[in-house]
Design a protein around this motif. Structure first.
Motif, PDB file in Angstrom:
ATOM      1  N   GLY A 127       0.795  -1.218   0.000  1.00  0.00           N
ATOM      2  CA  GLY A 127       0.000   0.000   0.000  1.00  0.00           C
ATOM      3  C   GLY A 127       0.828   1.268   0.000  1.00  0.00           C
ATOM      4  O   GLY A 127       0.300   2.364   0.182  1.00  0.00           O
ATOM      5  N   GLY A 128       2.153   1.127  -0.193  1.00  0.00           N
ATOM      6  CA  GLY A 128       3.032   2.297  -0.181  1.00  0.00           C
ATOM      7  C   GLY A 128       3.500   2.699   1.196  1.00  0.00           C
ATOM      8  O   GLY A 128       4.199   3.706   1.361  1.00  0.00           O
ATOM      9  N   TYR A 129       3.135   1.929   2.222  1.00  0.00           N
ATOM     10  CA  TYR A 129       3.556   2.221   3.596  1.00  0.00           C
ATOM     11  C   TYR A 129       5.042   1.884   3.743  1.00  0.00           C
ATOM     12  O   TYR A 129       5.542   0.985   3.056  1.00  0.00           O
ATOM     13  N   PRO A 130       5.771   2.601   4.602  1.00  0.00           N
ATOM     14  CA  PRO A 130       7.164   2.218   4.826  1.00  0.00           C
ATOM     15  C   PRO A 130       7.261   0.744   5.206  1.00  0.00           C
ATOM     16  O   PRO A 130       6.556   0.278   6.108  1.00  0.00           O
ATOM     17  N   GLY A 131       8.119   0.014   4.512  1.00  0.00           N
ATOM     18  CA  GLY A 131       8.186  -1.425   4.692  1.00  0.00           C
ATOM     19  C   GLY A 131       8.470  -1.860   6.105  1.00  0.00           C
ATOM     20  O   GLY A 131       7.840  -2.792   6.627  1.00  0.00           O
ATOM     21  N   ASP A 132       9.412  -1.171   6.784  1.00  0.00           N
ATOM     22  CA  ASP A 132       9.764  -1.599   8.146  1.00  0.00           C
ATOM     23  C   ASP A 132       8.634  -1.315   9.125  1.00  0.00           C
ATOM     24  O   ASP A 132       8.386  -2.098  10.052  1.00  0.00           O
ATOM     25  N   ALA A 133       7.907  -0.215   8.928  1.00  0.00           N
ATOM     26  CA  ALA A 133       6.788   0.104   9.815  1.00  0.00           C
ATOM     27  C   ALA A 133       5.653  -0.899   9.652  1.00  0.00           C
ATOM     28  O   ALA A 133       4.952  -1.229  10.616  1.00  0.00           O
ATOM     29  N   ALA A 134       5.473  -1.397   8.428  1.00  0.00           N
ATOM     30  CA  ALA A 134       4.406  -2.367   8.180  1.00  0.00           C
ATOM     31  C   ALA A 134       4.757  -3.743   8.728  1.00  0.00           C
ATOM     32  O   ALA A 134       3.885  -4.477   9.211  1.00  0.00           O
ATOM     33  N   LEU A 135       6.031  -4.095   8.694  1.00  0.00           N
ATOM     34  CA  LEU A 135       6.448  -5.449   9.081  1.00  0.00           C
ATOM     35  C   LEU A 135       6.802  -5.583  10.563  1.00  0.00           C
ATOM     36  O   LEU A 135       6.577  -6.638  11.166  1.00  0.00           O
ATOM     37  N   THR A 136       7.353  -4.521  11.147  1.00  0.00           N
ATOM     38  CA  THR A 136       7.858  -4.618  12.516  1.00  0.00           C
ATOM     39  C   THR A 136       6.740  -4.322  13.503  1.00  0.00           C
ATOM     40  O   THR A 136       6.628  -3.228  14.064  1.00  0.00           O
ATOM     41  N   THR A 137       5.888  -5.317  13.710  1.00  0.00           N
ATOM     42  CA  THR A 137       4.773  -5.195  14.640  1.00  0.00           C
ATOM     43  C   THR A 137       4.781  -6.379  15.592  1.00  0.00           C
ATOM     44  O   THR A 137       5.301  -7.454  15.266  1.00  0.00           O
ATOM     45  N   ARG A 138       4.174  -6.194  16.754  1.00  0.00           N
ATOM     46  CA  ARG A 138       4.093  -7.291  17.714  1.00  0.00           C
ATOM     47  C   ARG A 138       3.203  -8.424  17.187  1.00  0.00           C
ATOM     48  O   ARG A 138       3.467  -9.600  17.454  1.00  0.00           O
ATOM     49  N   SER A 139       2.175  -8.079  16.448  1.00  0.00           N
ATOM     50  CA  SER A 139       1.317  -9.120  15.892  1.00  0.00           C
ATOM     51  C   SER A 139       2.093  -9.997  14.918  1.00  0.00           C
ATOM     52  O   SER A 139       1.968 -11.231  14.934  1.00  0.00           O
ATOM     53  N   ASN A 140       2.924  -9.382  14.081  1.00  0.00           N
ATOM     54  CA  ASN A 140       3.750 -10.171  13.160  1.00  0.00           C
ATOM     55  C   ASN A 140       4.767 -11.016  13.917  1.00  0.00           C
ATOM     56  O   ASN A 140       5.065 -12.152  13.522  1.00  0.00           O
ATOM     57  N   LYS A 152      -7.783   1.175  22.879  1.00  0.00           N
ATOM     58  CA  LYS A 152      -7.312   1.876  21.691  1.00  0.00           C
ATOM     59  C   LYS A 152      -5.788   1.843  21.618  1.00  0.00           C
ATOM     60  O   LYS A 152      -5.204   1.561  20.557  1.00  0.00           O
ATOM     61  N   LEU A 153      -5.141   2.104  22.747  1.00  0.00           N
ATOM     62  CA  LEU A 153      -3.689   2.073  22.794  1.00  0.00           C
ATOM     63  C   LEU A 153      -3.175   0.644  22.638  1.00  0.00           C
ATOM     64  O   LEU A 153      -2.176   0.399  21.952  1.00  0.00           O
ATOM     65  N   ALA A 154      -3.869  -0.316  23.278  1.00  0.00           N
ATOM     66  CA  ALA A 154      -3.466  -1.722  23.175  1.00  0.00           C
ATOM     67  C   ALA A 154      -3.469  -2.169  21.720  1.00  0.00           C
ATOM     68  O   ALA A 154      -2.573  -2.897  21.270  1.00  0.00           O
ATOM     69  N   TRP A 155      -4.504  -1.762  20.978  1.00  0.00           N
ATOM     70  CA  TRP A 155      -4.600  -2.127  19.571  1.00  0.00           C
ATOM     71  C   TRP A 155      -3.407  -1.605  18.781  1.00  0.00           C
ATOM     72  O   TRP A 155      -2.838  -2.294  17.941  1.00  0.00           O
ATOM     73  N   GLU A 156      -3.019  -0.356  19.075  1.00  0.00           N
ATOM     74  CA  GLU A 156      -1.886   0.242  18.364  1.00  0.00           C
ATOM     75  C   GLU A 156      -0.574  -0.439  18.746  1.00  0.00           C
ATOM     76  O   GLU A 156       0.292  -0.672  17.887  1.00  0.00           O
ATOM     77  N   VAL A 157      -0.405  -0.770  20.028  1.00  0.00           N
ATOM     78  CA  VAL A 157       0.811  -1.442  20.474  1.00  0.00           C
ATOM     79  C   VAL A 157       0.924  -2.832  19.853  1.00  0.00           C
ATOM     80  O   VAL A 157       2.013  -3.278  19.486  1.00  0.00           O
ATOM     81  N   LEU A 158      -0.206  -3.497  19.706  1.00  0.00           N
ATOM     82  CA  LEU A 158      -0.194  -4.867  19.210  1.00  0.00           C
ATOM     83  C   LEU A 158      -0.107  -4.936  17.688  1.00  0.00           C
ATOM     84  O   LEU A 158       0.664  -5.729  17.139  1.00  0.00           O
ATOM     85  N   PHE A 159      -0.887  -4.102  16.992  1.00  0.00           N
ATOM     86  CA  PHE A 159      -0.974  -4.198  15.542  1.00  0.00           C
ATOM     87  C   PHE A 159      -0.206  -3.103  14.805  1.00  0.00           C
ATOM     88  O   PHE A 159       0.082  -3.251  13.612  1.00  0.00           O
ATOM     89  N   GLY A 160       0.101  -2.007  15.475  1.00  0.00           N
ATOM     90  CA  GLY A 160       0.811  -0.925  14.807  1.00  0.00           C
ATOM     91  C   GLY A 160       2.307  -1.141  14.804  1.00  0.00           C
ATOM     92  O   GLY A 160       2.818  -2.110  15.373  1.00  0.00           O
ATOM     93  N   PRO A 161       3.048  -0.260  14.147  1.00  0.00           N
ATOM     94  CA  PRO A 161       4.508  -0.365  14.148  1.00  0.00           C
ATOM     95  C   PRO A 161       5.043  -0.338  15.578  1.00  0.00           C
ATOM     96  O   PRO A 161       4.576   0.447  16.407  1.00  0.00           O
ATOM     97  N   CYS A 162       6.005  -1.213  15.868  1.00  0.00           N
ATOM     98  CA  CYS A 162       6.592  -1.247  17.212  1.00  0.00           C
ATOM     99  C   CYS A 162       7.627  -0.133  17.318  1.00  0.00           C
ATOM    100  O   CYS A 162       8.836  -0.356  17.286  1.00  0.00           O
ATOM    101  N   THR A 163       7.124   1.072  17.433  1.00  0.00           N
ATOM    102  CA  THR A 163       7.972   2.256  17.488  1.00  0.00           C
ATOM    103  C   THR A 163       8.539   2.440  18.897  1.00  0.00           C
ATOM    104  O   THR A 163       8.010   1.900  19.874  1.00  0.00           O
ATOM    105  N   PRO A 164       9.624   3.203  19.030  1.00  0.00           N
ATOM    106  CA  PRO A 164      10.293   3.346  20.331  1.00  0.00           C
ATOM    107  C   PRO A 164       9.427   3.922  21.438  1.00  0.00           C
ATOM    108  O   PRO A 164       9.707   3.702  22.622  1.00  0.00           O
ATOM    109  N   TYR A 165       8.347   4.647  21.088  1.00  0.00           N
ATOM    110  CA  TYR A 165       7.490   5.249  22.111  1.00  0.00           C
ATOM    111  C   TYR A 165       6.872   4.190  23.026  1.00  0.00           C
ATOM    112  O   TYR A 165       6.512   4.486  24.164  1.00  0.00           O
TER     113      TYR A 165
END
Length: 533
Positions: free
Chosen positions: A229-242, A459-472
């Motif tokens: 979808g044009g998303y940065p590859g590392d942000a799309a792949l580096t998730t806790r769900s993956n 809402k935050l749990a969803w982002e932590v689990l499915f979103g990019p595992c960013t340093p925040y």
């Protein structure tokens, strides 16, 4: 009132900068020694490379996207591009240094000559640090030392493995000395090495050269910066769900799935890129342009070089390319710490470090090596996490290795990843990003609790689990908790898309995941989560 513990920091690159802040956060007194006249380390471009110092070429763009590579309590501005040119990275470092007032702790043009134990080290854990500024040497006592010199300073040029190179009449050099493709206009060039640097140089030089040949011993799996979808590859792949799904899949199945997806974009065998090893057995190469340059004939793939003649290269398959003008050896780097003497020994690019940070044989854990890892992901947040852990150990907080000598050789989750990789100097310091970050975060007490968030902040749990595992994620709780972490996580998608929105368009996509599919996925992940947590 007891005086603050003094910590010497060697190097003011990305690792050194965040370590200064880590010291300040823990109430320590940092003094950073930088041999050059500026911050930035590897990412500061200089027209002329300097011996013993990292070097980049003018056009370098980082392979990790901004949300994945930023420091955990200082997001990169939303209008910055997702994959930044080295000049933008330097701009961010300067913003970070100014925001936290770090420059006053740095002594520029000061080289560390030696770091040695004090006579009473077994009791005090203190170090004698000898530095040199303008030819004048000075010795000071420190309670801790953070070594932040990186692993891209000593160019590895294995000329003895290429018979005939001494007779070769063309120019040959290490990629460390490369700056611009202009000098290769109209020439026939061989690039040796299929890591990120080798592929980047082959692609760039191919725009001016008559012909570029890319020589590789093993081949490589090639990832792209631009993901689905044009998303940065590392942000799309580096998730806790993956990560959880990866743990649930047998190794052969995981390799088949990833390789099938990569070959769907372009068949690696057809492009002479397919390696003998599976995807998870080597650090992949990241480049969006290589397939196009191969498809247009501007880059030709070749096997390893068997030998050179005065004007040609003969390859292991018996083929020969004549009238070669230049050879660029993108053959990686070796690392060493000559100023540490016998405190840290490096043999064949390997040195025993507890969780890649602490030398295991020291009586006191007051020396730490920061940033000496090769992740599939950004190194800046890892170096920051190492710095957060090390400074707390220096301070005497919980999380210190309980008897470093006793546990120093125990294999950690980060270290065990080396066992699955092909034997190569490139893989001696390899780690998996989320697993290693979580490992250190657990020692500090800052690993995010997904189960707790599911009960308190869905809402935050969803982002932590499915979103990019960013340093925040590692600033949500525990020591160093940052009040802005939640908002930074929930707004990270906006910052990813903002620099792309340079022209108003109507978004007619229907890419939203149906609610029922989210529910099924969540149930499957919760089952895996029970094992993970």
């Amino acid at each position: 009132m007891a005086s603050k513990k003094r910590v010497a920091i060697v190097g003011a690159g990305s690792s050194g900068l965040c370590c200064i802040k880590c010291c300040l956060d823990e109430g320590l007194e940092p003094i950073c020694f930088e041999s050059s006249d500026d911050i930035g380390g590897l990412w500061r471009f200089k027209e002329h490379p300097e011996e013993g110092r990292a070097s980049i070429y003018r056009s370098v763009i980082i392979n990790t996207s901004k949300e994945m590579m930023c420091f955990s309590d200082f997001p990169i501005p939303g209008d910055f591009p997702n994959y930044m040119h080295n000049s933008k990275i330097m701009e961010y470092f300067r913003m970070y240094a100014e925001h936290f007032d770090l420059l006053k702790y740095i002594r520029f043009k000061t080289k560390v000559r030696s770091v040695t134990k004090r006579p009473d080290f077994s009791a005090s854990g203190q170090w004698d640090v000898v530095t040199e500024t303008d030819g004048k040497r000075e010795s000071s006592i420190f309670d801790g030392v953070l070594v932040c010199t990186g692993h891209h300073t000593n160019a590895h040029l294995p000329l003895d493995t290429f018979p005939g190179i001494a007779e070769f009449k063309g120019r040959y050099f290490h990629s460390h000395d490369y700056k611009s493709p202009d000098e290769f206009t109209g020439k026939r060039v061989i690039v040796v090495g299929i890591g990120n640097s080798g592929v980047d140089l082959a692609v760039e030089i191919s725009h001016t050269a008559e012909q570029v040949f890319l020589s590789t011993r093993r081949g490589a799996w090639v990832l792209h910066r631009v993901g689905g979808g044009g998303y940065p590859g590392d942000a799309a792949l580096t998730t806790r769900s993956n990560m959880l799904l990866k743990r649930c899949l047998p190794g052969p199945t995981l390799n088949w799935l990833v390789e099938s997806r990569l070959n769907a974009r372009f068949n690696h065998a057809h492009y002479s890129l397919k390696p003998k090893h599976r995807f998870t057995s080597q650090h992949p190469t990241i480049n969006d342009d290589l397939p196009n340059r191969i498809l247009s004939g501007r880059v030709l793939m070749k096997p390893n070089i068997r030998e050179f003649t005065a004007t040609a290269a003969i390859f292991e398959d018996g083929s020969q390319e004549d009238n070669i003008d230049a050879v660029v050896f993108a053959t990686g780097y070796s690392f060493s710490f000559p100023f540490l003497g016998n405190c840290v020994r490096v043999v064949e690019n390997q040195t025993p470090l507890y969780k890649f940070v602490f030398p295991p044989h020291l009586e006191k854990p007051t020396l730490a090596i920061i940033g000496l890892v090769q992740p599939l992901g950004a190194i800046m947040p890892i170096a920051e996490m190492q710095g957060r852990w090390a400074t707390r150990v220096f301070k005497g907080e919980p999380g210190a290795p309980p008897g470093i000598v006793r546990v120093g050789t125990r294999r950690s989750a980060g270290e065990s990843v080396r066992a699955r990789y092909v034997k190569s100097p490139r893989h001696t310091i390899q780690v998996d990003y989320i697993e290693y970050m979580d490992e250190l975060a657990a020692l500090i007490g800052v690993k995010p609790s997904v189960t707790s968030l599911l009960l308190t902040d869905r809402k935050l749990a969803w982002e932590v689990l499915f979103g990019p595992c960013t340093p925040y994620q590692y600033r949500l709780q525990g020591p160093g908790k940052w009040a802005g972490a939640r908002e930074a996580l929930l707004s990270q998608h906006d910052r990813i898309l903002r620099p792309l929105a340079t022209r108003p368009v109507e978004d007619s996509s229907h890419a939203a995941v149906p609610l029922w599919l989210k529910a099924v996925g969540l149930m499957a992940l919760l089952a895996a989560l029970c094992t993970y947590l």
